[in-house]
Write an enzyme that holds these catalytic residues in place. Structure first.
Site, PDB file in Angstrom:
ATOM      1  CD  GLN A 116      -2.284  -3.305   2.385  1.00  0.00           C
ATOM      2  OE1 GLN A 116      -3.219  -2.767   2.959  1.00  0.00           O
ATOM      3  NE2 GLN A 116      -2.018  -3.088   1.114  1.00  0.00           N
ATOM      4  CE  LYS A 165     -10.853  -2.650   8.622  1.00  0.00           C
ATOM      5  NZ  LYS A 165     -11.471  -1.420   8.104  1.00  0.00           N
TER       6      LYS A 165
END
Lengths: 575, 165
Positions: A116, A165
């Site tokens: 992703q 992240k």
């Protein structure tokens, strides 16, 4: 006392809260789960869970257009972020303030084709005003504050903030502070018009015999409607709006001569073509307005006011360029007119208005509806206008229904008309209407759409049910891609290549399956009563499926590659 | 016509790619591009050589100026200015004759031989594009050019006028 520490995810939410954000439109995913966890643990900001990220961007866009505030989107990395691209492009084309918070894989994985991972900053570079790559949690508050500042000032536009992240996780913390009073040495949009150019503009206006005021989306974006009306009344001049500028002056104002451009009124296009001075305010001479630029208003002196210098003289040479915020510049023009004791040239005005009224008398925006015929789409828009007293927020999709709405709904105020003018994005209407409904739950909010457009984001019927967003969807169902079909009729010898919609769903049953109300209108005699019934339902979404005449074309229409006033008034009838 | 644009911008990640991206999106051609931080490490200075008429150039300047990272842009072409480009060229120098000729030509052009191998000389030369072109053409007549690298133009206005914050 020890200082409180926050994770990057908490900083994202605290930053948005400091910027008075009420709603975020988004969809969770691995990269942004920490932000979702932080959202869960507070109640200042409400997250609206869409069914597709494209709809999140259009919802944020609709919210921004209706309120003037910045619309905020949250998407995860990779496909979540790339699903936002169409919505970002739509906002960019129409200069809508939007901030897209896009997740990204951990910094250690960036560039590794990780799961992703996409370079969303790279993907969106041509369709954003600016972007930020946050690389540490300390970058977050500053990047978000700057993103809001850039998105909402100067010529507004979308800004992307990329959030890897690993800077969001709870294990990684730091102190939080945010400066919302942003100043940037490299970004200082011009606000005031240059006084010398203002004087030149006013001199040109005063010498005009056939002046036309031509205003665009900039009037709406800068909330300059009242000043524009004052200017037009002072000058006693005719005014035309672009598709994006509708509502910039009341659609029922005596001086308003209708929309101009490809499907504009004859009087607007004729007035422009015969003007000796054009005062363009927050409009960018789009090719849907100018038609062939070589033939565009050859005898007019053009005064062009715009916040964006790149819009000036890009397609049409401006004789008097003025860079500045439209509302500020209009005030400067009004002050200059007052200081020079301006008196309108009544004789020239009278002759000019006489001519314009002759064009008006040709009633170019008209249609024929016989009682035994299928419902004409124009008739539906007229009924909508009557029932809502011209006060509804109307979000439109793209196609014939969009043009009929622009022509037959006289928008009273700016921000009432929410439409994808620059990009022409099908699938925009429903989510944009949902954004407007969130902003103004007590107002009539309508999505006018077609059977083609609505199917591009129809999954959001589910979001409407989850958050109780009772918009009224009016689908002008012609079993075709109407505008494509019209072009095929007019330009491609009637060969309807892939413009016919096979296997349409029963829209009413589809809406009902989500718990909404479905109303189908098939005949003219039931049109008014069923529309009134639909608009009387306040607490539920109503899907009104109106079966309209599929053969109806939008007129007037520019004759391709002609001048601005070279128009078809009806099939085979030239102006 | 050929234009030299000088750009002062924030020394931030992505600034360079935004400018280069803008040129390709708008179908403007970049002939050469040189960029490095200035004496203030938070700022970068870029010189772009491009081609276009006045209308195209006006759009280029406005579009670049619109980028958030860009602090100032100026067209120095029509102003009295200095232009320099750096050339490093590796040439065959296998015989006494060719070595002598390379040395002679380099001296005439006020270049310098910066590296010597058994059969190779590497020459450094600075100057405007025209001078560098003339040097390469002259060398070609005397020996074989093995490899050449040019930096692209850097430009600065003469006199008091300065591109600074």
């Amino acid at each position: 006392m020890t200082e409180q520490l926050f994770s990057g995810a908490e900083m994202v939410v605290k930053s948005l809260s400091a910027l008075n954000v009420k709603y975020i439109f988004g969809y969770p995913g691995g990269s942004v789960l920490d932000i979702y966890d932080a959202i869960f643990q507070q109640d200042e900001i409400e997250h609206i869970l869409v069914r597709h990220e494209q709809a999140a961007t259009h919802m944020a866009d609709g919210y921004a257009r209706a309120t003037g505030e910045v619309g905020v989107v949250l998407a995860t990395s990779g496909p979540g972020a790339t699903n936002c691209v169409t919505g970002i492009a739509t906002a960019y084309m129409d200069s809508i303030p939007m901030v897209v918070l896009a997740g990204q894989v951990a910094t250690s994985l960036i560039g590794n084709d990780a799961f992703q991972e996409t370079d969303i900053v790279g993907c969106t570079r041509p369709i954003i005003k600016h972007s930020f790559n946050c690389r540490t949690l300390a970058d977050i508050p500053d990047a978000i504050a700057k993103a809001f500042y850039i998105a909402s000032t100067g010529r507004p536009g979308p800004v992307v903030v990329e959030l890897p992240k690993d800077i969001l996780i709870p294990q990684n913390t730091g102190t939080f502070s945010i400066n919302t009073d942003v100043k940037m040495r490299s970004y200082n949009p011009n606000v005031k018009g240059h006084p010398k150019q203002i004087r030149k503009a006013v001199k040109t206006i005063k010498e005009a015999k056939r002046l036309v005021v031509y205003s665009g989306g900039g009037i709406v974006l800068s909330d300059a409607s009242a000043l524009l009306t004052e200017l037009v009344e002072t000058l006693k001049a005719p005014i035309t709006n672009t598709l994006m500028g509708l509502g910039g002056i009341s659609g029922t104002h005596d001086n308003f001569i209708g929309m101009l451009g490809m499907h504009g009124s004859l009087e607007a296009n004729k007035s422009m073509a015969n003007a000796d001075v054009i005062l363009a305010l927050g409009a960018r001479f789009d090719d849907r307005v100018t038609n062939n630029v070589e033939k565009f208003c050859p005898n007019a002196t053009i005064i062009h006011v715009d916040i964006d210098p790149t819009s000036i003289s890009k397609t049409i040479n401006a004789h008097v360029p003025v860079v500045g915020l439209v509302d500020v510049v209009i005030q400067q023009i009004l002050d200059e007119l007052k200081a020079s004791e301006f008196e309108p040239d009544e004789e020239a005005l009278s002759q000019w208005w006489q001519q314009i009224n002759l064009w008006r008398d040709m009633k170019s925006i008209s249609y024929t509806q016989k009682p035994d015929e299928k419902i004409k789409p124009q008739r539906v828009v007229e009924a909508m206008y009557r029932i809502t007293n011209g006060e509804a927020y109307i979000a439109s999709d793209v196609g014939q229904h969009q043009m009929f709405a622009a022509q037959y709904y006289a928008f009273e105020k700016p921000r009432q008309w929410i439409n994808s003018g620059g990009a022409g994005t099908m699938g925009f209407g429903l989510p944009a209407a949902m954004g407007a409904k969130l902003a103004f739950p007590d107002k009539h909010v309508i999505c006018i759409t077609g059977d083609g457009s609505i199917q591009m984001n129809i999954q959001e019927l589910s979001t409407c049910m989850q958050y109780n967003l009772p918009v009224v969807i009016v689908a002008l169902n012609n079993r075709s891609l109407g505008m494509v079909r019209q072009w095929q009729d007019m330009v491609y010898g009637g060969r309807h290549s892939s413009s016919y919609m096979e296997s349409l769903p029963d829209f009413c049953k589809l809406a009902e399956s989500y718990g909404h109300v479905g109303i189908q209108i098939d005949t003219l005699d039931e049109l008014d009563s069923k529309l009134e019934q639909a608009f009387s339902i306040k607490n539920k979404l109503v899907f009104v499926d109106v079966l309209v005449d599929e053969k109806e074309h939008v007129y007037p229409m520019h004759i391709r590659t002609g001048a601005i006033d070279d128009m078809w008034l009806a099939k085979g009838v030239k102006a | 016509m050929r234009r030299i644009l000088a750009i002062l911008m924030e020394n931030e990640p992505g600034s360079l790619s935004r400018i280069v991206g803008l040129f390709s999106q708008r179908a403007f051609n970049i002939e050469s591009l040189t960029v490095a931080p200035t004496e203030d490490s938070s700022l970068s200075r870029m010189t772009i050589a491009t081609k276009g008429d006045d209308k195209i150039l006006e759009q280029i300047v406005k579009q670049v100026n619109k980028l958030i990272d860009v602090i100032k842009i100026t067209d120095i072409t029509d102003r009295s200015h200095l232009e320099r480009e750096l050339l490093l060229v590796k040439v065959a120098a296998m015989s006494d004759k060719s070595r002598t000729e390379v040395k002679r030509i380099t001296d005439i052009f006020r270049g310098s031989i910066v590296d010597i191998g058994k059969q190779i000389y590497t020459v450094q030369l600075t100057g405007d594009a025209e001078k560098l072109n003339a040097f390469i053409e002259t060398l070609k007549n005397e020996t074989e050019i093995i490899e050449a690298v040019r930096s692209g133009t850097v430009g600065i206005a003469r006199g008091e006028k300065a591109l600074r914050i």
